[in-house]
Design a protein around this motif. Structure first.
Motif, short mmCIF file in Angstrom:
data_model
loop_
_atom_site.label_atom_id
_atom_site.label_comp_id
_atom_site.label_asym_id
_atom_site.label_seq_id
_atom_site.Cartn_x
_atom_site.Cartn_y
_atom_site.Cartn_z
N THR A 331 59.15 41.67 47.11
CA THR A 331 60.10 42.78 47.10
C THR A 331 59.85 43.71 48.28
OG1 THR A 331 60.14 42.64 44.68
CG2 THR A 331 61.06 44.63 45.70
N PHE A 332 58.57 43.90 48.60
CA PHE A 332 58.22 44.74 49.75
C PHE A 332 58.75 44.13 51.05
CE2 PHE A 332 54.92 45.57 53.06
CZ PHE A 332 55.22 46.91 53.27
N ARG A 333 58.64 42.82 51.17
CA ARG A 333 59.14 42.15 52.38
C ARG A 333 60.66 42.27 52.47
NH1 ARG A 333 60.63 37.01 53.79
NH2 ARG A 333 60.30 36.25 51.68
N ALA A 334 61.34 42.14 51.34
CA ALA A 334 62.80 42.30 51.33
C ALA A 334 63.18 43.73 51.72
CB ALA A 334 63.34 41.96 49.95
N TYR A 335 62.41 44.71 51.27
CA TYR A 335 62.69 46.10 51.63
C TYR A 335 62.52 46.30 53.14
CZ TYR A 335 61.79 51.00 52.54
OH TYR A 335 61.82 52.25 53.08
N LEU A 336 61.42 45.76 53.70
CA LEU A 336 61.19 45.93 55.13
C LEU A 336 62.31 45.30 55.95
CD1 LEU A 336 57.36 45.27 55.61
CD2 LEU A 336 58.57 47.45 55.55
N LEU A 337 62.81 44.16 55.51
CA LEU A 337 63.88 43.49 56.24
C LEU A 337 65.14 44.36 56.27
CD1 LEU A 337 64.60 40.90 57.74
CD2 LEU A 337 65.38 39.93 55.57
N GLU A 338 65.52 44.93 55.12
CA GLU A 338 66.69 45.81 55.08
C GLU A 338 66.44 47.11 55.84
OE1 GLU A 338 69.77 45.34 53.92
OE2 GLU A 338 69.10 43.25 53.73
N TYR A 339 65.21 47.59 55.79
CA TYR A 339 64.87 48.82 56.52
C TYR A 339 65.04 48.60 58.02
CZ TYR A 339 61.96 52.61 58.37
OH TYR A 339 61.50 53.70 59.07
N MET A 340 64.61 47.43 58.52
CA MET A 340 64.76 47.15 59.95
C MET A 340 66.23 46.93 60.32
SD MET A 340 61.74 47.48 60.91
CE MET A 340 60.15 47.58 60.08
N ARG A 341 67.00 46.33 59.43
CA ARG A 341 68.41 46.10 59.72
C ARG A 341 69.21 47.40 59.79
NH1 ARG A 341 69.28 40.93 55.62
NH2 ARG A 341 68.52 39.31 57.07
N ASN A 342 68.69 48.43 59.20
CA ASN A 342 69.38 49.71 59.19
C ASN A 342 68.72 50.77 60.07
OD1 ASN A 342 71.62 49.69 56.87
ND2 ASN A 342 69.88 48.47 56.17
N HIS A 343 67.68 50.34 60.80
CA HIS A 343 66.98 51.31 61.66
C HIS A 343 67.78 51.51 62.96
CE1 HIS A 343 63.83 53.34 63.89
NE2 HIS A 343 63.07 53.37 62.81
N PRO A 344 68.07 52.74 63.35
CA PRO A 344 68.91 52.98 64.54
C PRO A 344 68.24 52.59 65.86
CG PRO A 344 68.04 55.06 63.69
CD PRO A 344 67.69 54.00 62.68
N LYS A 345 66.92 52.43 65.88
CA LYS A 345 66.22 52.10 67.11
C LYS A 345 65.83 50.63 67.21
CE LYS A 345 66.18 56.22 68.88
NZ LYS A 345 66.89 56.50 70.15
#
Length: 416
Positions: A331-345
């Protein structure tokens, strides 16, 4: 042609009533008159032609001619005018002194060659600066070709000057170079190797001014400032200067970061090691808590339906070994993936991975493999630090811990 022109000038001087030296006119006065004529010619060319051309250049819209004016190309070529005038009329004033006339004639020929080479040198310097301004030097080693042409002109001027002073054909001296080829090869070894390397560097676009290169063998890590005939000048990030032989870039390995600069993205490839003892299945309370995180709401709902359908078909599904369950690390890995996909930088058009690597004695590595959309060094470091600040701070929300080797004090406490 030179003698014919001089005879025409002599005939003109006689026709206007100016006597020749053999008619009793002082040779010294004639020489001074020649110098005066040459000076007047120089003033007319410089104050008239050159000044008018400079005014036209200043009013033009293009910028390349301003660079020629900056290098005073026209002024240097204007100095040829008095030398040419003297070369024509001075021997006429020295007809009573053939030895002096011959020597003066030869010295003036050498002076004309020197002044012409100086003018061409300034034109080449201007052309090199124009290439730098128009970024042509990033594609071709213009300075190397300029230096090579200067070197070629220098030797040609030397050979012509010696042949003029010795009153021998230039071919006579060129034939003698064949005997000294070995010595020339030895003296100009670096120049020859540098020229060949410069052609290879240009043909393969291996390095250009402005590139960031790294060459540990020579302690170089910075931006290329200059690619010359024999050396490559690198300004390191600590503001020191490293000079690398041009042929070393062809014979040795180095890293060029130009591809990263042109792509618009700079890679982050870094892992966080998870303490394996903190990995486990999610409890109902943890699922409820994590369900409030916006980035993984859809993921948890999708997995809940998928796992429920699977477990419904399994006998003895109450046993974890027989059924499927969500893990906190997955679940943590899935969160990181979505976090990176939505990161503006984070560059969304380049590789974006959050992957699990093979476990080691230091835990389970979860690697983040992404590219930032800002390649500037300081900004890149800020983005990377911000991302991992967040990653480490969010670990407890998933019931995970980062691996940390116990200190000596911890080990002694365990033994006690």
């Amino acid at each position: 042609m030179d003698q014919e022109l001089r005879s025409q000038v002599s005939h003109w001087l006689t026709s206007v009533g100016i006597a020749s030296p053999d008619d009793g006119v002082s040779t010294g006065i004639m020489v001074l008159g020649c110098l005066l004529v040459a000076f007047i010619g120089y003033v007319l060319v410089k104050r008239g032609v050159v000044s008018a051309m400079n005014v036209v250049i200043q009013r033009s819209r293009v910028s390349w001619d301003d660079i020629f004016m900056k290098h005073r190309v026209l002024e240097k070529f204007a100095k040829l005018v008095p030398a040419l005038i003297l070369n024509i009329i001075l021997p006429l004033a020295l007809t009573e002194h053939p030895l002096v006339s011959s020597l003066a004639d030869r010295l003036l020929d050498v002076l004309i060659v020197i002044l012409f080479v100086r003018g061409v040198y300034s034109a080449l310097d201007a052309a090199n600066e124009i290439a730098d301004v128009n970024l042509v030097s990033r594609r071709l080693p213009i300075k190397s070709f300029v230096q090579l042409f200067k070197l070629f002109m220098f030797f040609v001027a030397i050979i012509i000057s010696i042949s003029v002073l010795a009153e021998q054909s230039p071919v006579y001296f060129l034939s003698g170079l064949g005997v000294a080829t070995g010595l020339v090869m030895l003296v100009f070894k670096d120049t020859i190797l540098g020229f060949v390397a410069g052609i290879q560097l240009a043909a393969n676009r291996m390095v250009s001014p402005g590139d960031w290169i790294q060459m540990d063998k020579y302690g170089a890590d910075g931006a290329v400032e200059e690619v010359s005939l024999t050396t490559v000048k690198v300004r390191n990030w600590d503001q020191t200067i490293t000079m690398i032989p041009a042929y070393a870039l062809v014979s040795d390995a180095f890293k060029n970061w130009r591809g990263m600069s042109e792509s618009g993205g700079r890679r982050i490839k870094r892992a966080i090691n998870i303490d394996i003892s903190s990995i486990g299945f999610l409890t109902a309370e943890q699922k409820q808590h994590l369900g409030k995180i916006n980035y993984i709401k859809a993921y948890l709902e999708r997995k809940r339906v998928e796992i429920a359908e699977f477990n419904a078909k399994v006998q003895d599904g109450d046993m974890p070994v027989n059924s499927r369950h969500l893990t906190n690390v997955g679940t943590f890995r899935a969160y990181l993936l979505e976090y990176m996909r939505n990161h503006p930088k984070v560059h969304q058009e380049m590789t974006l991975l959050v992957r699990q690597l093979a476990p080691t004695t230091e835990g389970l590595p979860i690697e983040i493999y992404i590219f930032t959309n800002d390649i500037r060094w300081a900004f890149y470091e800020d983005i990377q630090a911000d991302i991992f600040d967040h990653v480490y701070a969010i670990l407890p929300e998933f019931g995970l811990r980062a691996f940390q080797a116990p200190s000596g004090a911890d080990i002694r406490s365990l033994k006690g």
